[in-house]
Scaffold this motif. Structure first.
Motif, PDB file in Angstrom:
ATOM      1  N   SER A 168       0.830  -1.208   0.000  1.00 15.59           N
ATOM      2  CA  SER A 168       0.000   0.000   0.000  1.00 15.59           C
ATOM      3  C   SER A 168       0.859   1.251   0.000  1.00 15.59           C
ATOM      4  N   ILE A 169       0.300   2.293  -0.598  1.00 11.63           N
ATOM      5  CA  ILE A 169       0.875   3.634  -0.562  1.00 11.63           C
ATOM      6  C   ILE A 169       0.001   4.465   0.363  1.00 11.63           C
ATOM      7  N   GLU A 170       0.622   5.029   1.388  1.00  5.98           N
ATOM      8  CA  GLU A 170      -0.086   5.880   2.327  1.00  5.98           C
ATOM      9  C   GLU A 170       0.063   7.336   1.882  1.00  5.98           C
ATOM     10  N   HIS A 171      -1.028   8.013   1.683  1.00  6.31           N
ATOM     11  CA  HIS A 171      -1.130   9.425   1.276  1.00  6.31           C
ATOM     12  C   HIS A 171      -1.108   9.569  -0.251  1.00  6.31           C
ATOM     13  N   GLY A 172       0.029   9.317  -0.871  1.00  8.08           N
ATOM     14  CA  GLY A 172       0.103   9.376  -2.334  1.00  8.08           C
ATOM     15  C   GLY A 172      -0.188  10.740  -2.921  1.00  8.08           C
ATOM     16  N   SER A 173       0.170  11.795  -2.214  1.00  9.89           N
ATOM     17  CA  SER A 173      -0.338  13.144  -2.508  1.00  9.89           C
ATOM     18  C   SER A 173       0.022  13.695  -3.879  1.00  9.89           C
ATOM     19  N   PHE A 174       1.276  13.493  -4.317  1.00  7.33           N
ATOM     20  CA  PHE A 174       1.759  14.179  -5.523  1.00  7.33           C
ATOM     21  C   PHE A 174       1.906  13.230  -6.708  1.00  7.33           C
ATOM     22  N   ARG A 234      -0.876  10.836 -13.256  1.00  9.50           N
ATOM     23  CA  ARG A 234      -1.724   9.847 -13.919  1.00  9.50           C
ATOM     24  C   ARG A 234      -0.931   8.580 -14.244  1.00  9.50           C
ATOM     25  N   ASP A 235       0.271   8.735 -14.795  1.00 10.96           N
ATOM     26  CA  ASP A 235       1.066   7.556 -15.151  1.00 10.96           C
ATOM     27  C   ASP A 235       1.366   6.700 -13.930  1.00 10.96           C
ATOM     28  N   THR A 236       1.646   7.348 -12.805  1.00 12.04           N
ATOM     29  CA  THR A 236       1.954   6.605 -11.586  1.00 12.04           C
ATOM     30  C   THR A 236       0.721   5.898 -11.054  1.00 12.04           C
ATOM     31  N   TYR A 237      -0.422   6.576 -11.065  1.00 13.53           N
ATOM     32  CA  TYR A 237      -1.641   5.928 -10.594  1.00 13.53           C
ATOM     33  C   TYR A 237      -2.040   4.762 -11.500  1.00 13.53           C
ATOM     34  N   LEU A 238      -1.831   4.913 -12.809  1.00 14.13           N
ATOM     35  CA  LEU A 238      -2.106   3.802 -13.722  1.00 14.13           C
ATOM     36  C   LEU A 238      -1.165   2.630 -13.453  1.00 14.13           C
ATOM     37  N   MET A 239       0.062   2.939 -13.070  1.00 20.50           N
ATOM     38  CA  MET A 239       1.018   1.895 -12.699  1.00 20.50           C
ATOM     39  C   MET A 239       0.545   1.170 -11.439  1.00 20.50           C
ATOM     40  N   MET A 240       0.024   1.937 -10.472  1.00 15.18           N
ATOM     41  CA  MET A 240      -0.517   1.323  -9.260  1.00 15.18           C
ATOM     42  C   MET A 240      -1.670   0.391  -9.598  1.00 15.18           C
ATOM     43  N   LYS A 241      -2.544   0.829 -10.488  1.00 19.92           N
ATOM     44  CA  LYS A 241      -3.668  -0.015 -10.887  1.00 19.92           C
ATOM     45  C   LYS A 241      -3.166  -1.307 -11.521  1.00 19.92           C
ATOM     46  N   THR A 294      -1.419  -2.219  -6.545  1.00 17.26           N
ATOM     47  CA  THR A 294      -1.003  -1.529  -5.327  1.00 17.26           C
ATOM     48  C   THR A 294      -2.154  -0.700  -4.779  1.00 17.26           C
ATOM     49  N   TRP A 295      -2.360  -0.771  -3.476  1.00 14.76           N
ATOM     50  CA  TRP A 295      -3.461  -0.058  -2.832  1.00 14.76           C
ATOM     51  C   TRP A 295      -3.048   1.351  -2.446  1.00 14.76           C
ATOM     52  N   LEU A 296      -4.030   2.235  -2.406  1.00 13.49           N
ATOM     53  CA  LEU A 296      -3.824   3.623  -1.982  1.00 13.49           C
ATOM     54  C   LEU A 296      -4.693   3.902  -0.770  1.00 13.49           C
ATOM     55  N   VAL A 297      -4.082   4.502   0.253  1.00 10.65           N
ATOM     56  CA  VAL A 297      -4.798   4.928   1.459  1.00 10.65           C
ATOM     57  C   VAL A 297      -4.668   6.449   1.523  1.00 10.65           C
ATOM     58  N   PRO A 298      -5.682   7.206   1.095  1.00  6.60           N
ATOM     59  CA  PRO A 298      -5.511   8.642   0.824  1.00  6.60           C
ATOM     60  C   PRO A 298      -5.349   9.559   2.035  1.00  6.60           C
ATOM     61  N   MET A 323      -6.497  12.553  -5.527  1.00  5.92           N
ATOM     62  CA  MET A 323      -7.273  11.374  -5.155  1.00  5.92           C
ATOM     63  C   MET A 323      -8.439  11.171  -6.114  1.00  5.92           C
ATOM     64  N   LYS A 324      -9.022  12.268  -6.605  1.00 10.54           N
ATOM     65  CA  LYS A 324     -10.020  12.144  -7.666  1.00 10.54           C
ATOM     66  C   LYS A 324      -9.395  11.472  -8.882  1.00 10.54           C
ATOM     67  N   LEU A 325      -8.191  11.910  -9.240  1.00 12.58           N
ATOM     68  CA  LEU A 325      -7.499  11.350 -10.397  1.00 12.58           C
ATOM     69  C   LEU A 325      -7.199   9.868 -10.185  1.00 12.58           C
ATOM     70  N   ALA A 326      -6.687   9.515  -9.015  1.00 10.57           N
ATOM     71  CA  ALA A 326      -6.376   8.112  -8.730  1.00 10.57           C
ATOM     72  C   ALA A 326      -7.638   7.256  -8.818  1.00 10.57           C
ATOM     73  N   HIS A 327      -8.729   7.788  -8.293  1.00 11.03           N
ATOM     74  CA  HIS A 327     -10.009   7.079  -8.336  1.00 11.03           C
ATOM     75  C   HIS A 327     -10.452   6.874  -9.786  1.00 11.03           C
ATOM     76  N   GLU A 328     -10.323   7.914 -10.595  1.00 14.22           N
ATOM     77  CA  GLU A 328     -10.676   7.815 -12.012  1.00 14.22           C
ATOM     78  C   GLU A 328      -9.796   6.798 -12.736  1.00 14.22           C
ATOM     79  N   CYS A 329      -8.548   6.672 -12.300  1.00 11.98           N
ATOM     80  CA  CYS A 329      -7.613   5.722 -12.918  1.00 11.98           C
ATOM     81  C   CYS A 329      -7.870   4.284 -12.488  1.00 11.98           C
ATOM     82  N   GLY A 330      -8.773   4.089 -11.536  1.00 11.24           N
ATOM     83  CA  GLY A 330      -9.124   2.742 -11.110  1.00 11.24           C
ATOM     84  C   GLY A 330      -8.217   2.141 -10.060  1.00 11.24           C
ATOM     85  N   VAL A 331      -7.480   2.989  -9.341  1.00  8.48           N
ATOM     86  CA  VAL A 331      -6.616   2.485  -8.277  1.00  8.48           C
ATOM     87  C   VAL A 331      -7.466   1.883  -7.156  1.00  8.48           C
TER      88      VAL A 331
END
Length: 409
Positions: A238-244, A247-254, A258-262, A299-307
């Motif tokens: 898991s990634i805790e916070h993931g603030s900065f 899109r490419d990184t969030y797609l990589m997480m998906k 890898t989980w995100l805890v915002p 976090m909106k972006l990460a959510h849209e990316c399907g993380v």
């Protein structure tokens, strides 16, 4: 199932996390497990009448620090003059407050000299009330200017060999998983930047290797985009916070799973009381203000990316109190574009899955642990209904009923 007699939770609306809807029905409890869902209680059976309440699986907060005194505005001197036992007593109080708020399980992602593990053991032994705790022990960190702020929370280790030793030490102390700081933090000294890299890839890989050897995982604090990528590539769970993140990184997480805890509620929690916020160190207060809009947008972006997203509050930051955990779900819905059903899934089955506990936790299903909460309003229509928890059951034991704590011990 055991041969224990059944008790039925009757006259409630049952939440199906997978379908995202409520349905009428009763729940049969036998011992500490759910024996059946959706039927009707037979007439002679012992029942608890929930009078039309909305029933949900117990909530799971994946990012708390129960040992950290959230009433302290200036974090530079946390617990410097603590009396023997004071920290453990504070943590026990925080744990009980979470349970009464409907948090029946939580990940403590950075305790204090392992007091939180003692609290976990006391809860498991039935000595005190609290959620099921999953603890990381001390947080692994590089040599850091912020260690004096968090003397009991940080374990300094530089280089892969030192990281391996520090990870093994936490497991030897009873940790369930490993937590590390891959980047700087927001609640830190003025000499530390949250967008700076701390652990290098080979150091993160060393921690992941030790966790893997021991059938567990690494949770990685990471704000900076490159720091997030380092952790994903190393195999952190898991990634805790993931603030900065980008899109490419969030797609990589998906792609990697890898989980995100915002932890979106930290800024609203601090500024809820303006007088308290005014006492927070100026550089920390400014950082919280600056990062909030960025974090919400990302976090909106990460959510849209399907993380994959699991709920976590970061309870333990200034003004972010244990017992007010459901504010995170509100922020997810009201600011970050989650539907109520999506936010509640992140706080139940999503969180359980991230922790590898989905076979026992996270949904109202036959065979799972009887961790059940009830509220008086429909959270699909008004997410703030989750703030007022009327009923709490953990492992088949009622801890709160009709809005009041039950007798314990």
């Amino acid at each position: 199932m055991s041969e224990a007699a059944s008790t039925w939770l009757r006259n409630g609306r049952l939440y199906d996390v997978r379908a995202g809807r409520f349905q009428a029905g009763d729940i049969e409890i036998r011992g500490d497990r759910i024996a059946s869902v959706g039927g009707r209680a037979p007439a002679p059976a012992p029942t608890i009448d929930l009078d039309g309440a909305w029933l949900l699986p117990g909530f799971i907060d994946c990012h708390v620090h129960i040992c950290v005194k959230t009433e302290t505005a200036d974090v530079s001197g946390l617990w410097n003059n603590a009396l023997p036992g004071e920290i453990a007593i504070y943590a026990a109080r925080a744990a009980r407050r979470m349970l009464m708020a409907g948090i029946t399980a939580a990940r403590d992602v950075g305790g204090w000299d392992h007091h939180e593990i003692a609290v976990r053991e006391a809860i498991d032994a039935g000595w005190i009330e609290g959620p099921r705790l999953f603890c990381s022990g001390r947080i692994l960190t590089i040599t850091s200017s912020s260690t004096p702020y968090y003397r009991g929370m940080y374990e300094e280790c530089d280089g892969p060999v030192a990281v391996q030793h520090a990870a093994r030490l936490q497991l030897a102390k009873g940790a369930n998983f490993i937590k590390l700081l891959a980047t700087g933090a927001v609640t830190s000294t003025k000499y530390e930047r949250s967008d700076a890299i701390q652990f290098r890839p080979e150091e993160i890989e060393a921690a992941v290797a030790i966790a893997t050897d021991n059938f567990t995982y690494v949770a990685a604090h990471a704000h900076a985009d490159s720091g997030i990528r380092n952790c994903v590539e190393a195999g952190c769970r898991s990634i805790e916070h993931g603030s900065f993140g980008t899109r490419d990184t969030y797609l990589m997480m998906k792609e990697k799973g890898t989980w995100l805890v915002p932890t979106l509620c930290t800024t609203p929690a601090m500024f809820k009381d303006p007088a308290f916020a005014a006492r927070v160190q100026p550089h920390i207060r400014a950082r919280y203000q600056e990062v909030n809009a960025i974090r919400v947008a990302n976090m909106k972006l990460a959510h849209e990316c399907g993380v994959n997203i699991a709920m976590g509050t970061d309870a333990g930051t200034p003004g972010n109190h244990a017992g007010d955990n459901m504010q995170e779900v509100e922020v997810m819905v009201e600011a970050a574009g989650f539907s109520p059903a999506e936010a509640m899934r992140a706080a139940t089955l999503g969180a359980a899955t991230m922790m590898g506990q989905e076979a026992a936790l996270g949904s109202l299903e036959t065979g799972k642990l009887a961790d059940i909460v009830a509220v008086r309003g429909n959270p699909l229509e008004d997410i703030t209904a989750l703030r007022t928890v009327d009923f709490v059951m953990k492992g088949g034991r009622v801890h709160k009923q009709n809005g009041q704590p039950t007798a314990f011990l």
